[in-house]
Motif scaffolding. Sequence first.
Motif, PDB file in Angstrom:
ATOM      1  N   GLY A 158      45.100  48.546  10.452  1.00 24.87           N
ATOM      2  CA  GLY A 158      45.016  48.221  11.866  1.00 24.87           C
ATOM      3  C   GLY A 158      43.639  47.649  12.115  1.00 24.87           C
ATOM      4  N   PRO A 159      43.322  47.315  13.348  1.00 24.11           N
ATOM      5  CA  PRO A 159      41.992  46.781  13.627  1.00 24.11           C
ATOM      6  C   PRO A 159      40.898  47.831  13.445  1.00 24.11           C
ATOM      7  N   VAL A 160      39.781  47.406  12.919  1.00 23.10           N
ATOM      8  CA  VAL A 160      38.534  48.175  12.894  1.00 23.10           C
ATOM      9  C   VAL A 160      37.511  47.378  13.685  1.00 23.10           C
ATOM     10  N   HIS A 161      36.821  48.056  14.591  1.00 21.28           N
ATOM     11  CA  HIS A 161      35.826  47.367  15.416  1.00 21.28           C
ATOM     12  C   HIS A 161      34.443  47.921  15.110  1.00 21.28           C
ATOM     13  N   ILE A 162      33.547  47.039  14.713  1.00 25.92           N
ATOM     14  CA  ILE A 162      32.143  47.389  14.505  1.00 25.92           C
ATOM     15  C   ILE A 162      31.320  46.588  15.495  1.00 25.92           C
ATOM     16  N   GLU A 163      30.600  47.283  16.367  1.00 20.03           N
ATOM     17  CA  GLU A 163      29.730  46.562  17.289  1.00 20.03           C
ATOM     18  C   GLU A 163      28.281  46.747  16.851  1.00 20.03           C
ATOM     19  N   ILE A 164      27.545  45.634  16.908  1.00 22.19           N
ATOM     20  CA  ILE A 164      26.171  45.596  16.408  1.00 22.19           C
ATOM     21  C   ILE A 164      25.255  45.179  17.551  1.00 22.19           C
ATOM     22  N   PRO A 165      24.310  46.019  17.938  1.00 17.81           N
ATOM     23  CA  PRO A 165      23.364  45.634  18.987  1.00 17.81           C
ATOM     24  C   PRO A 165      22.625  44.352  18.614  1.00 17.81           C
ATOM     25  N   ILE A 166      22.363  43.513  19.597  1.00 17.40           N
ATOM     26  CA  ILE A 166      21.810  42.188  19.303  1.00 17.40           C
ATOM     27  C   ILE A 166      20.410  42.262  18.707  1.00 17.40           C
ATOM     28  N   ASP A 167      19.707  43.378  18.939  1.00 10.70           N
ATOM     29  CA  ASP A 167      18.371  43.475  18.346  1.00 10.70           C
ATOM     30  C   ASP A 167      18.423  43.812  16.864  1.00 10.70           C
ATOM     31  N   LEU A 168      19.607  44.177  16.340  1.00  9.18           N
ATOM     32  CA  LEU A 168      19.724  44.515  14.915  1.00  9.18           C
ATOM     33  C   LEU A 168      20.054  43.309  14.039  1.00  9.18           C
ATOM     34  N   PHE A 169      20.606  42.245  14.594  1.00 11.04           N
ATOM     35  CA  PHE A 169      20.954  41.087  13.763  1.00 11.04           C
ATOM     36  C   PHE A 169      19.753  40.560  12.970  1.00 11.04           C
ATOM     37  N   PRO A 170      18.564  40.415  13.578  1.00 15.54           N
ATOM     38  CA  PRO A 170      17.429  39.894  12.802  1.00 15.54           C
ATOM     39  C   PRO A 170      16.618  40.980  12.099  1.00 15.54           C
ATOM     40  N   ALA A 171      17.089  42.232  12.185  1.00 19.17           N
ATOM     41  CA  ALA A 171      16.312  43.331  11.598  1.00 19.17           C
ATOM     42  C   ALA A 171      16.246  43.183  10.085  1.00 19.17           C
ATOM     43  N   PRO A 172      15.072  43.437   9.466  1.00 18.03           N
ATOM     44  CA  PRO A 172      14.952  43.331   8.005  1.00 18.03           C
ATOM     45  C   PRO A 172      15.686  44.464   7.304  1.00 18.03           C
ATOM     46  N   MET A 173      16.229  44.137   6.128  1.00 19.32           N
ATOM     47  CA  MET A 173      16.960  45.113   5.321  1.00 19.32           C
ATOM     48  C   MET A 173      16.211  45.349   4.018  1.00 19.32           C
ATOM     49  N   PRO A 174      16.350  46.525   3.408  1.00 16.64           N
ATOM     50  CA  PRO A 174      15.656  46.813   2.150  1.00 16.64           C
ATOM     51  C   PRO A 174      16.149  45.936   1.007  1.00 16.64           C
ATOM     52  N   GLY A 175      15.282  45.691   0.050  1.00 23.32           N
ATOM     53  CA  GLY A 175      15.660  45.003  -1.180  1.00 23.32           C
ATOM     54  C   GLY A 175      15.938  43.530  -0.994  1.00 23.32           C
ATOM     55  N   GLN A 176      16.712  42.993  -1.951  1.00 20.55           N
ATOM     56  CA  GLN A 176      17.059  41.571  -1.957  1.00 20.55           C
ATOM     57  C   GLN A 176      18.554  41.410  -1.652  1.00 20.55           C
ATOM     58  N   LEU A 177      18.939  40.219  -1.253  1.00 16.96           N
ATOM     59  CA  LEU A 177      20.322  39.973  -0.859  1.00 16.96           C
ATOM     60  C   LEU A 177      21.291  40.275  -2.002  1.00 16.96           C
ATOM     61  N   ASP A 178      20.898  39.931  -3.213  1.00 21.67           N
ATOM     62  CA  ASP A 178      21.788  40.146  -4.362  1.00 21.67           C
ATOM     63  C   ASP A 178      22.011  41.613  -4.677  1.00 21.67           C
ATOM     64  N   ASP A 179      21.219  42.488  -4.076  1.00 23.44           N
ATOM     65  CA  ASP A 179      21.376  43.923  -4.330  1.00 23.44           C
ATOM     66  C   ASP A 179      22.628  44.490  -3.659  1.00 23.44           C
ATOM     67  N   TYR A 180      23.172  43.789  -2.697  1.00 25.04           N
ATOM     68  CA  TYR A 180      24.264  44.335  -1.882  1.00 25.04           C
ATOM     69  C   TYR A 180      25.609  43.960  -2.490  1.00 25.04           C
ATOM     70  N   ARG A 181      26.361  44.987  -2.835  1.00 23.60           N
ATOM     71  CA  ARG A 181      27.648  44.809  -3.514  1.00 23.60           C
ATOM     72  C   ARG A 181      28.752  45.563  -2.780  1.00 23.60           C
ATOM     73  N   ALA A 182      29.984  45.144  -3.045  1.00 23.16           N
ATOM     74  CA  ALA A 182      31.135  45.858  -2.482  1.00 23.16           C
ATOM     75  C   ALA A 182      31.352  47.171  -3.218  1.00 23.16           C
ATOM     76  N   CYS A 183      31.804  48.164  -2.502  1.00 22.08           N
ATOM     77  CA  CYS A 183      32.222  49.418  -3.131  1.00 22.08           C
ATOM     78  C   CYS A 183      33.653  49.259  -3.652  1.00 22.08           C
ATOM     79  N   PRO A 184      33.990  49.906  -4.749  1.00 28.49           N
ATOM     80  CA  PRO A 184      35.364  49.788  -5.260  1.00 28.49           C
ATOM     81  C   PRO A 184      36.365  50.393  -4.288  1.00 28.49           C
ATOM     82  N   GLY A 185      37.542  49.799  -4.225  1.00 24.64           N
ATOM     83  CA  GLY A 185      38.590  50.316  -3.356  1.00 24.64           C
ATOM     84  C   GLY A 185      39.224  51.575  -3.920  1.00 24.64           C
ATOM     85  N   ALA A 186      39.902  52.286  -3.067  1.00 22.32           N
ATOM     86  CA  ALA A 186      40.581  53.518  -3.482  1.00 22.32           C
ATOM     87  C   ALA A 186      41.896  53.184  -4.187  1.00 22.32           C
ATOM     88  N   GLN A 187      42.257  54.011  -5.146  1.00 25.20           N
ATOM     89  CA  GLN A 187      43.532  53.839  -5.827  1.00 25.20           C
ATOM     90  C   GLN A 187      44.662  54.307  -4.912  1.00 25.20           C
TER      91      GLN A 187
END
Length: 534
Positions: A158-187
């Motif tokens: 079904g739908p999932v809704h994630i709302e993100i405050p506008i001040d968080l869009f430019p917020a810095p994130m830890p590490g490098q972009l390539d560090d971010y990976r998908a988690c494996p799906g459930a069996q």
Amino acid sequence: MPSAPTCAQVLMRLLREYRVEKVFGIPGVHTIELYRGLPGSGLQHITPRHEQGAAFMADGYARASGRPGVCFLITGPGLTNAATAMAQAYSDSVPMLVISAVNRREDLGLGGGRLHELPRQSDVSRGLCIWQHTLTHAEQLPEVIARAFLLLTSSRPGPVHIEIPIDLFPAPMPGQLDDYRACPGAQPAAASAKAVATAAGWLQEAKRPAILLGGGAQEAGLEAAAISEKLGAPVFLSLAAKGVVDERHPLCGGANLSFRCARERVESADVVLAVGTELAETDRNLVRENYAFRGKLIRVDRDPAQLTCNASPDLAICADARETLEQLNGALQPRSDAAREAAAAEVAQILRDCRAEWWPGSEARFPWVEALRAALPEDGVLVTDSTQLAYNTNHALPLYHPRSHITCTTGYGTLGFALPAAIGAKLASGREVLALIGDGGLMFTLGELAVAVEQRLSLPILVWNNAGYGEIRDFMDAAEVPREGVELRTPDFVALARAFGAEGCRIHRPDQLADAVAGARARNTPTLIEIAVA
């Protein structure tokens, strides 16, 4: 040293990691920084003409592909504009990820008159979603996205809704972009050996078994057909399951549960195997009375809440449909050829009896149904709106493959769905897509024709023009209520199509349909085919 990625950039990276290819949305002043993360992400952005269209496109994309559809919305009106489409997706268990902006964190809930402010925006979407979350720290994003995709792909979707405050869009994130990976799906969840043995025992001993499939069995059609053949059991489909089992199969009773003869065969069965279905009244042509099962009822669903919906089972199996049917198939022994032949003869008679039960007016539309079937490729996708001809195609037009039937005539039953949903479906795969919509419904989302033109989609759009809300007009007449609000002034649809840069034509007879659709497929632009029946 590369600069730290922003929250928006990480979001785009994660969406690609979770196999998202296209997003549907309209940028706004509150999502400028979100869109800064889009270039170079590998995501294709599709711009609808209304946020409702964005969510309907995401819906059609999800139904055609089996993967979550994604849309980006602005704060406030963006979300409320998409609410109807989100509700349709919720009703039909369609996986949709809705990412919206919301006002800055320090402004939330204060009602300070900020631009696009909805003081309790999350309350609007909470009733339309399987999960809603407001991001409060940028570092939460990877966990929140991982949870969203697990819910979208591993539970009842079904739908999932994630709302993100506008001040968080430019917020810095830890590490490098390539560090971010998908988690494996459930069996997928498997049924217990005890439950499978019990179900197999009941089905093996049954004299008159029957199988009922709903939208939750979308990936289990081959397994269901194999069980049907072993048992000599007819298979009936909900509207959400139309095409899951090839409707040419001699044991397939099609999506005919709106007719008494089909329902009686299910109700009289000594064992019913109901898989991924809520046993809804929309499959019974709005007959409110629940099925009166006289034998044992086995229900299989990945959502425990659905296992008792509208009927209490004798055996409830909370597990994945395909996994469970594979297990069951392995535990069953085939019956004789004579048993299968007798069941096939019974199904053929039921199908003849169903046609005798068609409601008034259907016979006049049946030549159009036949013409539609001839015009639709074997593996083509039919996308329908709430319009008279679609109610006939629901049961009278056989489909042969899963994910071939995308309709809003079930559940929530909105109008204006078919055009944007067909655009989403066409963008999801290389299959041929054909949209069917009424003249009244088309006016809800006509602007999305511009998107099909921009994307150069070879898309036939059939408009059933009965000069009004024909179904409601018929109900008013039957109830002896004076006609009010159902007679519409319709525009020149052919001229409108050409004004958008599309093609248009008008036909009056079923024998003209095949050539009109063939001509539409030969173009790299949409074609609006008006069926003038008024």
